[in-house]
Write a protein that holds these residues in place. Structure first.
Motif, short mmCIF file in Angstrom:
data_model
loop_
_atom_site.label_atom_id
_atom_site.label_comp_id
_atom_site.label_asym_id
_atom_site.label_seq_id
_atom_site.Cartn_x
_atom_site.Cartn_y
_atom_site.Cartn_z
N VAL A 22 -8.16 21.79 12.53
CA VAL A 22 -6.84 22.15 12.00
C VAL A 22 -6.34 20.98 11.15
N ALA A 62 4.14 18.81 13.87
CA ALA A 62 4.29 19.84 14.92
C ALA A 62 3.05 20.72 14.96
N ALA A 63 2.54 21.11 13.79
CA ALA A 63 1.36 21.96 13.74
C ALA A 63 0.14 21.20 14.28
N ILE A 65 0.31 18.93 16.57
CA ILE A 65 0.51 18.91 18.03
C ILE A 65 0.05 20.25 18.62
N GLY A 66 0.48 21.34 18.01
CA GLY A 66 0.06 22.67 18.49
C GLY A 66 -1.45 22.82 18.42
N GLY A 67 -2.02 22.43 17.28
CA GLY A 67 -3.47 22.54 17.11
C GLY A 67 -4.22 21.72 18.14
N LEU A 69 -3.21 20.85 21.06
CA LEU A 69 -3.05 21.45 22.39
C LEU A 69 -4.07 22.55 22.66
N SER A 70 -4.59 23.16 21.59
CA SER A 70 -5.59 24.21 21.77
C SER A 70 -6.95 23.60 22.12
N GLY A 71 -7.07 22.29 21.95
CA GLY A 71 -8.36 21.63 22.19
C GLY A 71 -9.09 21.32 20.89
N ALA A 72 -8.50 21.73 19.76
CA ALA A 72 -9.14 21.50 18.47
C ALA A 72 -8.90 20.06 17.99
N ARG A 195 -6.03 21.63 27.98
CA ARG A 195 -5.62 22.32 26.76
C ARG A 195 -4.94 23.63 27.13
N MET A 196 -4.36 24.29 26.11
CA MET A 196 -3.62 25.54 26.35
C MET A 196 -4.64 26.67 26.47
#
Lengths: 381, 294
Positions: A22, A62-63, A65-67, A69-72, A195-196
């Protein structure tokens, strides 16, 4: 393979070879060409990544951080005001222990507007919990990106890779381009333990008691303390594959010198040019600091041992405090052996020229004084 | 109704919500309709407090407490990452209050909507900053008492038309819903779940603490918001087609206003102006939408 690259091209290539999944970036001078290069790589499917064309740097981080969190594996780049806009999110990324890697092209903070380089943008992020690594050359930028991922993903902390705007970002230099297979061997895909994942649900970043927060901050400090040793290990692995390494602190011409010029970024290149021509006769050596966070206290004490003085040339200013590196070096040396005096010099703010002649005048001036000055010195423009 | 109460609960009881909390009901219905293969991003606000305090949590799916203004962009990044990790079927829910949506989060919301990022964004709207103790937001309706619009100077601006703003982005699915109409809410969540791209749900979540009514009246208050058409229920498809949802017959707005002490300073003239505004908006909406029996 040797090729020619600007610092920004090296950053984009370093990111590309690290296989981020990401990428989220927002354009800002002088970072823009990094964002453009990566958009091109993604559009042409030269890398398998999602490129999110965000509407601000806040959303870029922020993106990320979100990315993350997915493990990426995630990447972003910015500069100056953009980094300042990310400030809140840098705390968030570090606190959530996410291995985001960010390249910051150093540029002065407004007002007034300036596109020139100084390090106030990254140094203002000192206490966010992000690691900070400063680069001198395009080669260092390229190499630092995969190494930063190796470090970030082990330490579970974000890394800011810092390079001087224009002086490094826009100048073309010869770069030894690594093979992708070698980079893949050095940096395998990220493996995120937390991760999420709906199959294994966790909550991240929720409210905690004071005791829990205290414990987490202490843990962060311990992991920062462990980072230099981790970096050494990563360097050994990197050297085995690429025959290069990037120690946290580097010295040039310190043997037989009693005066150390301590600096970072492209200023180290200027000092090297000065040393090459006049170093030996002046008894001066260079201590180049790659790391700022964690502060490489131990290495610094070791390389400065026996010096008459450490002259810290800061391309930054904490108004009311002085040179930021100088303060940190003073703190690091305090209480060591005979005590090494630290001279604080400000130079190069806004990208103003600092030449070998400036350095020579500085050294000559210091040599002529009976007592070393404690007040902050300013290089003549 | 039995299955509604018994199965697939993804919100645990015993959370930190106030008694009669509308947003907690919304949480329950939205997550129930989305199912277990969901991850949630929420901003600062009542929504993050209700989710719990370490080591407890009231939410049974992965949950991230993000910064106040970044629900949409954090969710967009999470979506991109999950796609890259081969988890395309996992739903990403951005969950934010009116402050996190209408005000501080509007920029990141607009960015994600314009890019048509594949996330479900639910705004639980309790019409003020309730978590910090009732301060006005741009979702606060005219005539409202809050601590920053006190009795001497109650709120005098119209509620921001967030749905209009989102419709202007041309996103594939927008719906309004209210916790007092749970079947309608869950139906809309299920519809949204099936549509790829950016989906926006505006859920009115009555708040006994901030709106000043008895905790037992939450469902009743929400029904009045809808029946007075203060908060009509509808959907907008692709920013173009408006479709009205089933609603009780229209009643005067005074029934709604008088039931809440946050409107206690309103005089007759002000109530008349509010009624006019409601009528004007309702007539525009009902002419845009066709009532569709479901």
């Amino acid at each position: 393979m040797k090729t020619l690259m600007t610092g920004n091209e090296a950053a984009a290539m370093g990111a590309r070879m690290s296989r981020p999944q990401v990428i989220a970036a927002y354009p800002i001078t002088p970072q823009t060409s990094i964002a453009e290069k990566l958009a091109g790589y993604t559009a042409r499917k030269e890398i398998e990544a999602r490129y999110i064309k965000v509407e601000s740097e806040t959303s870029a981080m922020a993106a990320c951080i979100g990315g993350s969190l997915s493990g990426a594996r995630v990447f972003t780049a910015t500069s100056s005001q953009g980094l300042a806009l990310m400030h809140e999110l840098l705390h968030w990324a570090a606190g959530a222990r996410l291995p985001v890697v960010l390249v910051n092209v150093n540029r002065s903070m407004a007002a007034p507007w300036s596109l020139g380089v100084d390090h106030n943008d990254t140094l203002s992020q000192r206490d966010t919990g992000c690691l900070q690594i400063y680069c001198e050359t395009a080669q260092e930028v390229l190499d630092t990106v995969p190494m930063a991922y190796a470090l970030a993903e082990k330490a579970l902390l974000p890394v800011l890779i810092c390079m001087d705007g224009f002086l490094l970002s826009h100048y073309t230099e010869p770069v030894d381009l690594p093979n992708q297979e070698d980079v893949d061997r050095f940096l395998p895909r990220r493996r995120a333990d937390y991760r999420m994942d709906p199959n294994r649900p966790f909550t991240f970043g929720g409210g905690v008691s004071a005791e829990v927060l205290y414990g987490l901050r202490r843990r962060m400090q311990q992991d920062m303390d462990a980072a230099p040793a981790l970096w050494e290990k990563i360097n050994r692995r990197f050297r085995k594959i690429f025959a290069r390494s990037l120690p946290a602190v580097e010295t040039h011409g310190m043997e037989g010198s009693d005066l150390a010029l301590v600096t970072n970024g492209t200023m180290a290149g200027t000092v090297k040019a000065y040393l090459r021509d006049r170093g030996a006769e002046k008894g001066v050596g260079l201590v180049k600091m790659r790391f700022f966070r964690p502060f490489p206290t131990e290495s610094l004490r070791k390389v400065l041992e026996g010096c008459r003085a450490a002259v810290v040339v800061d391309r930054d200013l904490s108004p009311g405090g002085g040179g930021i590196f100088a303060q940190e070096v003073r703190a690091a040396l305090h209480g060591t052996g005979p005590g090494i005096p630290v001279v604080s010099v400000i130079g190069g703010l806004g990208g103003v020229d600092v030449t070998p002649d400036h350095l020579d005048r500085l050294v000559t001036d210091l040599r002529s004084r009976r007592e070393l000055p404690f007040e902050t010195l300013w290089m003549e423009v | 109704m039995q299955t509604l109460q018994a199965e697939n609960e993804l919100v645990h009881p015993g959370s930190f919500s106030c008694p009669g909390c509308g947003l907690t009901m919304a949480y329950r219905h939205v997550l129930k309709a989305l199912g277990r293969n969901t991850v949630v991003v929420t901003t600062a606000g009542c929504g993050s407090v209700v989710a719990g305090y370490y080591p407890m949590t009231s939410i049974k799916v992965p949950f991230f407490h993000c910064s106040f203004g970044t629900a949409a962009s954090t969710a967009a990044g999470l979506r991109a990452g999950l796609d890259m990790m081969g988890k395309e079927n996992t739903q990403v829910l951005a969950w934010a209050g009116d402050g996190g949506t209408f005000d501080i989060g509007l920029q990141s919301l607009s960015g994600a909507a314009e890019r048509n990022d594949n996330i479900l964004y639910v705004c639980y709207d309790n019409e003020a900053y309730m978590n910090t103790g009732v301060q006005r937001s741009s979702a606060t309706p005219p005539g409202t008492w809050t601590t920053t619009t006190p009795g001497e100077a109650p709120e005098d601006r119209l509620k921001k038309d967030i749905v209009g703003i989102m419709a202007a982005h041309g996103v594939p699915y927008i719906a309004t819903a209210c916790t007092s109409f749970p079947e309608d809410l869950r139906k809309k969540v299920r519809r949204a779940r099936a549509i790829p791209g950016f989906r926006f749900l505006h859920v009115l979540a009555p708040c006994p603490t901030g709106w000043m009514y008895a905790a037992s009246e939450t469902v009743h208050i929400g029904r009045l918001a809808v029946s007075t058409r203060t908060f009509p229920l509808f959907e907008i498809l692709d920013g173009e087609t408006t479709r009205l949802s089933p609603m009780p017959d229209k009643v005067p707005v005074t029934d709604y206003l008088k039931a809440q002490r946050r409107f206690r300073t309103l005089n007759e003239e002000e109530v008349r102006r509010i009624q006019e505004d409601v009528d004007r908006r309702w007539s525009r909406l009902s002419s845009a939408g066709r009532r569709k029996e479901e």
